[in-house]
Write a protein that holds these residues in place. Sequence first.
Motif, PDB file in Angstrom:
ATOM      1  N   SER A  77       0.595  -1.023   0.196  1.00  0.00           N
ATOM      2  CA  SER A  77      -0.027  -0.382  -0.025  1.00  0.00           C
ATOM      3  C   SER A  77       0.928   1.557  -0.434  1.00  0.00           C
ATOM      4  O   SER A  77       1.936   1.353   0.062  1.00  0.00           O
ATOM      5  CB  SER A  77      -1.644  -0.162   1.289  1.00  0.00           C
ATOM      6  OG  SER A  77      -0.277   0.018   2.538  1.00  0.00           O
ATOM      7  N   SER A 119       0.890   3.243   2.081  1.00  0.00           N
ATOM      8  CA  SER A 119       1.358   4.133   3.305  1.00  0.00           C
ATOM      9  C   SER A 119       2.456   3.648   3.541  1.00  0.00           C
ATOM     10  O   SER A 119       4.024   3.989   4.862  1.00  0.00           O
ATOM     11  CB  SER A 119       0.069   3.710   4.519  1.00  0.00           C
ATOM     12  OG  SER A 119      -0.131   4.955   4.060  1.00  0.00           O
ATOM     13  N   GLN A 120       2.723   1.843   3.537  1.00  0.00           N
ATOM     14  CA  GLN A 120       3.760   0.968   3.583  1.00  0.00           C
ATOM     15  C   GLN A 120       5.159   1.316   2.419  1.00  0.00           C
ATOM     16  O   GLN A 120       5.963   1.465   3.634  1.00  0.00           O
ATOM     17  CB  GLN A 120       3.026  -0.463   3.502  1.00  0.00           C
ATOM     18  CG  GLN A 120       2.145  -0.894   4.209  1.00  0.00           C
ATOM     19  CD  GLN A 120       1.753  -2.785   3.458  1.00  0.00           C
ATOM     20  OE1 GLN A 120       1.102  -2.586   2.509  1.00  0.00           O
ATOM     21  NE2 GLN A 120       1.452  -2.635   4.621  1.00  0.00           N
ATOM     22  N   PRO A 143      -3.320   1.658   7.104  1.00  0.00           N
ATOM     23  CA  PRO A 143      -2.781   1.100   5.197  1.00  0.00           C
ATOM     24  C   PRO A 143      -3.410   0.540   5.085  1.00  0.00           C
ATOM     25  O   PRO A 143      -4.388  -0.673   5.536  1.00  0.00           O
ATOM     26  CB  PRO A 143      -1.197   0.153   6.264  1.00  0.00           C
ATOM     27  CG  PRO A 143      -0.926   0.781   7.261  1.00  0.00           C
ATOM     28  CD  PRO A 143      -2.112   1.164   7.716  1.00  0.00           C
TER      29      PRO A 143
END
Length: 242
Positions: free
Chosen positions: A90, A92-93, A166
């Motif tokens: 994702s 965010s990751q 996430p």
Amino acid sequence: MKYTIDHKSPIPLHVQAEALLRTLIAEEEYQEGKLLPNEVDLAKKLAISRTTLRQAINKLVFEGLLVRKKRFGTKVAQAAVSSKSNNWLSFSQEMALRGIPIKNFELHVTWVFPDEALAKFFEIKTDRKILKMERVRGRTDEPFVYFASYFHPRVGLTGDEDFKRPLYEMLEQDHSVIATLSKEEISAKSANTFIAEKLRVAVGSPVLFRKRFVFDQGERPIEYNLGYYKADSFVYTIESTR
């Protein structure tokens, strides 16, 4: 190794099973390619259901630690040269791994009717509403990407979820939907009035346009994602080996 878990512990059984599997697959014989114990046999030894055990295994498959093949078995995934295009995460990751602090400038969740392209991808009719999530994200001082994500009704999203988490982690933990396959299309575009406003750039500025089609373990579509990135703020890296 002794296959046991504590049924009196407050720790959920699937979490204990996951921890046991992590210990198991670290052993040399499994690192060298030995198949994991049969699901039916291991579930019996642990006195848990196959569903509970499969939940733990699915988590490790999702993380890329295990691979499962029908009529063959489950084993440790072989280490390979990583490709950003293969080991997708994702947003965010991705940013967390790079140590880049991210700010959400906008977050909107609405229910919309799909156009023909979306309906065809999801294999639904155009009169069935789907959830649309829009986000403008970037560094703490300025945005550099606008996302529009559409989700299949099967996923079970209500719109009340915490979309600051996430995304794929939230889908897995809250809805038992595991994203396992991503197909992408990348092209260059000029920012129209809408995108220029979202990214705070001049109309006509170059942007990187990325389509992402996300599927679950059964290769059923779960997300249709459109991303528009500032051209000077994003580099897409692909590594290949022969």
